[in-house]
Design a protein around this motif. Sequence first.
Motif, PDB file in Angstrom:
ATOM      1  N   UNK A 118       0.837  -1.204   0.000  1.00 35.23           N
ATOM      2  CA  UNK A 118       0.000   0.000   0.000  1.00 35.23           C
ATOM      3  C   UNK A 118       0.874   1.257   0.000  1.00 35.23           C
ATOM      4  N   UNK A 119       1.870   1.299   0.874  1.00 32.55           N
ATOM      5  CA  UNK A 119       2.745   2.470   0.969  1.00 32.55           C
ATOM      6  C   UNK A 119       3.557   2.674  -0.309  1.00 32.55           C
ATOM      7  N   UNK A 120       3.967   1.575  -0.950  1.00 34.89           N
ATOM      8  CA  UNK A 120       4.693   1.683  -2.215  1.00 34.89           C
ATOM      9  C   UNK A 120       3.797   2.301  -3.290  1.00 34.89           C
ATOM     10  N   UNK A 121       2.538   1.856  -3.345  1.00 36.44           N
ATOM     11  CA  UNK A 121       1.594   2.404  -4.327  1.00 36.44           C
ATOM     12  C   UNK A 121       1.348   3.889  -4.076  1.00 36.44           C
ATOM     13  N   UNK A 122       1.198   4.269  -2.808  1.00 36.37           N
ATOM     14  CA  UNK A 122       1.025   5.686  -2.460  1.00 36.37           C
ATOM     15  C   UNK A 122       2.259   6.483  -2.867  1.00 36.37           C
ATOM     16  N   UNK A 123       3.440   5.890  -2.707  1.00 37.81           N
ATOM     17  CA  UNK A 123       4.683   6.580  -3.085  1.00 37.81           C
ATOM     18  C   UNK A 123       4.726   6.851  -4.584  1.00 37.81           C
ATOM     19  N   UNK A 124       4.266   5.893  -5.391  1.00 41.30           N
ATOM     20  CA  UNK A 124       4.208   6.114  -6.844  1.00 41.30           C
ATOM     21  C   UNK A 124       3.259   7.253  -7.185  1.00 41.30           C
ATOM     22  N   UNK A 125       2.109   7.293  -6.510  1.00 42.99           N
ATOM     23  CA  UNK A 125       1.168   8.394  -6.726  1.00 42.99           C
ATOM     24  C   UNK A 125       1.812   9.725  -6.340  1.00 42.99           C
ATOM     25  N   UNK A 126       2.555   9.732  -5.236  1.00 41.40           N
ATOM     26  CA  UNK A 126       3.238  10.954  -4.785  1.00 41.40           C
ATOM     27  C   UNK A 126       4.301  11.403  -5.781  1.00 41.40           C
ATOM     28  N   UNK A 127       5.041  10.442  -6.336  1.00 43.56           N
ATOM     29  CA  UNK A 127       6.050  10.789  -7.342  1.00 43.56           C
ATOM     30  C   UNK A 127       5.397  11.433  -8.565  1.00 43.56           C
ATOM     31  N   UNK A 128       4.236  10.936  -8.939  1.00 49.44           N
ATOM     32  CA  UNK A 128       3.492  11.507 -10.058  1.00 49.44           C
ATOM     33  C   UNK A 128       3.096  12.947  -9.762  1.00 49.44           C
ATOM     34  N   UNK A 129       2.633  13.203  -8.537  1.00 47.59           N
ATOM     35  CA  UNK A 129       2.232  14.554  -8.132  1.00 47.59           C
ATOM     36  C   UNK A 129       3.437  15.481  -8.090  1.00 47.59           C
ATOM     37  N   UNK A 130       4.551  15.004  -7.547  1.00 49.01           N
ATOM     38  CA  UNK A 130       5.770  15.822  -7.472  1.00 49.01           C
ATOM     39  C   UNK A 130       6.272  16.167  -8.867  1.00 49.01           C
ATOM     40  N   UNK A 131       6.249  15.178  -9.763  1.00 53.52           N
ATOM     41  CA  UNK A 131       6.667  15.420 -11.144  1.00 53.52           C
ATOM     42  C   UNK A 131       5.763  16.457 -11.803  1.00 53.52           C
ATOM     43  N   UNK A 132       4.454  16.342 -11.594  1.00 58.73           N
ATOM     44  CA  UNK A 132       3.502  17.304 -12.147  1.00 58.73           C
ATOM     45  C   UNK A 132       3.772  18.699 -11.597  1.00 58.73           C
ATOM     46  N   UNK A 133       4.091  18.768 -10.298  1.00 60.42           N
ATOM     47  CA  UNK A 133       4.354  20.047  -9.629  1.00 60.42           C
ATOM     48  C   UNK A 133       5.527  20.772 -10.294  1.00 60.42           C
ATOM     49  N   UNK A 134       6.611  20.072 -10.539  1.00 64.08           N
ATOM     50  CA  UNK A 134       7.782  20.713 -11.152  1.00 64.08           C
ATOM     51  C   UNK A 134       7.561  20.959 -12.649  1.00 64.08           C
ATOM     52  N   UNK A 135       6.817  20.074 -13.297  1.00 62.52           N
ATOM     53  CA  UNK A 135       6.552  20.244 -14.731  1.00 62.52           C
ATOM     54  C   UNK A 135       5.752  21.518 -14.977  1.00 62.52           C
ATOM     55  N   UNK A 136       4.814  21.847 -14.078  1.00 60.02           N
ATOM     56  CA  UNK A 136       3.974  23.024 -14.230  1.00 60.02           C
ATOM     57  C   UNK A 136       4.506  24.242 -13.469  1.00 60.02           C
ATOM     58  N   UNK A 137       5.729  24.152 -12.974  1.00 61.28           N
ATOM     59  CA  UNK A 137       6.297  25.265 -12.216  1.00 61.28           C
ATOM     60  C   UNK A 137       6.350  26.580 -13.006  1.00 61.28           C
ATOM     61  N   UNK A 138       6.548  26.568 -14.348  1.00 63.78           N
ATOM     62  CA  UNK A 138       6.514  27.853 -15.073  1.00 63.78           C
ATOM     63  C   UNK A 138       5.155  28.558 -14.983  1.00 63.78           C
ATOM     64  N   UNK A 139       4.095  27.787 -14.728  1.00 62.96           N
ATOM     65  CA  UNK A 139       2.757  28.372 -14.655  1.00 62.96           C
ATOM     66  C   UNK A 139       2.433  28.874 -13.248  1.00 62.96           C
ATOM     67  N   UNK A 140       2.792  28.094 -12.230  1.00 57.15           N
ATOM     68  CA  UNK A 140       2.438  28.517 -10.863  1.00 57.15           C
ATOM     69  C   UNK A 140       3.567  29.234 -10.140  1.00 57.15           C
ATOM     70  N   UNK A 141       4.810  29.149 -10.716  1.00 58.63           N
ATOM     71  CA  UNK A 141       5.977  29.842 -10.154  1.00 58.63           C
ATOM     72  C   UNK A 141       6.125  29.571  -8.654  1.00 58.63           C
ATOM     73  N   UNK A 142       5.822  28.338  -8.257  1.00 58.63           N
ATOM     74  CA  UNK A 142       5.993  27.842  -6.886  1.00 58.63           C
ATOM     75  C   UNK A 142       5.133  28.589  -5.863  1.00 58.63           C
ATOM     76  N   UNK A 143       4.073  29.238  -6.336  1.00 57.79           N
ATOM     77  CA  UNK A 143       3.099  29.797  -5.413  1.00 57.79           C
ATOM     78  C   UNK A 143       2.199  28.658  -4.941  1.00 57.79           C
ATOM     79  N   UNK A 144       2.088  28.436  -3.614  1.00 55.87           N
ATOM     80  CA  UNK A 144       1.397  27.256  -3.094  1.00 55.87           C
ATOM     81  C   UNK A 144      -0.069  27.204  -3.541  1.00 55.87           C
ATOM     82  N   UNK A 145      -0.723  28.372  -3.583  1.00 54.37           N
ATOM     83  CA  UNK A 145      -2.142  28.392  -3.931  1.00 54.37           C
ATOM     84  C   UNK A 145      -2.351  27.979  -5.392  1.00 54.37           C
ATOM     85  N   UNK A 146      -1.577  28.572  -6.288  1.00 53.01           N
ATOM     86  CA  UNK A 146      -1.696  28.236  -7.708  1.00 53.01           C
ATOM     87  C   UNK A 146      -1.276  26.796  -7.970  1.00 53.01           C
ATOM     88  N   UNK A 147      -0.213  26.357  -7.298  1.00 46.48           N
ATOM     89  CA  UNK A 147       0.267  24.981  -7.491  1.00 46.48           C
ATOM     90  C   UNK A 147      -0.814  23.978  -7.113  1.00 46.48           C
TER      91      UNK A 147
END
Length: 399
Positions: A118-147
């Motif tokens: 279960x924890x391994x599966x959650x970790x994969x989901x988290x990696x996907x979210x982290x990757x999405x976060x950095x991929x879209x960083x030009x749009x949200x510019x690391x502002x927590x609300x926009x991100x």
Amino acid sequence: MKKSLFLNIDFIMQLLMFICCASIVFYRVVVLQSILLIILSILVLIKNIKSFKLNKKNWPFITLGIFLSTIYIINYDQSISLKKIGESLMLFIIPVLSNNFFITNNKIINKKNLLIFYSICVSFLCLYIINFYFYYSPHHKYDWYLARFFIELFLKFHSTYIGVWVGVSVFILIDVLLKIKNNLLGILSIVIMIIIQISTLLILNTRMALYSIIIISLINSLLFLNKKQKIYGLIITLTLITSILVFTNRYKEDTLFVVKNSIVNSPRYPIYYCSLKLIKDSFWIGNNPTTLQTKQNDCYTCLHHKELAEKDTNSHSQYFDFFLKGGVFLFIAFIIMLFHKLKYTLQTKNYLYFSISLFFCFAFLTENILSRQYGLFIYFFVDLIFINVVFDEAHRNNK
């Protein structure tokens, strides 16, 4: 003749639990999770219904399930009431029938492996979210609300439920970490997964999950661990606090808001005000669930918060939700059930289930966790695995 492994009901149930975990990675497959949960519920009923006995430990769970089912039968039409009754059975009755769920001769299918998976599966989901976060960083510019806005908009998943899934996983990983001995690779793997999952909570700014992990870690460190484990627990807790303060601006903004503004100006104020008003108006028997949202929307409109009415904003508290739908008696039954969990998990010294149960108690403060499939799934999943320790002497001390 020896029974085939795949005809063994224990093996089938536990295999379905592994498939449920795998569905976390493909989190949008809510229909699959629903089907698997229904099949599991039927199998649990077939296997254990004859041996079930009502006693002082399980009566709060049974009472709450019957209470909710009665409310649904009275207030909903047949198609909706059947669905709601099924949910109440899965949440509060079927788990207490799951005695000896993990007693099996098969070495692959067991509780420890399932929890780690279960924890391994959650970790994969988290990696996907982290990757999405950095991929879209030009749009949200690391502002927590926009991100957070981009993540919820494109991933179509409320971050509160991700926070609950991740929070449960973090407690599992901490428990595994404290029990690992002389296995450097295992320790390193667990630490990496914890870092990935905490990073996801920081990116999503899921306040309640982070606050709950900190508070529960402190409780465990001070009360239940040996001297060496207390040191590890305090280090983890201090690391969490430092990370939250350093890597996110949301908590700084929240603090400044409270200092500079009246609580009336808080976004949650109209939600809780209207919930309490409706509770007061129907204190004993609650409100009809089919008209409840309309009443809440009317209250929001009277307070000049039309945006809340347009979004059909619910009570944002599982405690309020049950109080609103079933009055004071349903609310008391729910509180007693939670109290029983905490009481007996402490008595049986199962600190992992205690931590997760307390985590849910905190999560219920700010969200109707059990009103959506994602919340229903994780609550049912946890109870089906752990609730035996409340009722069965053989499961004491994490045996």
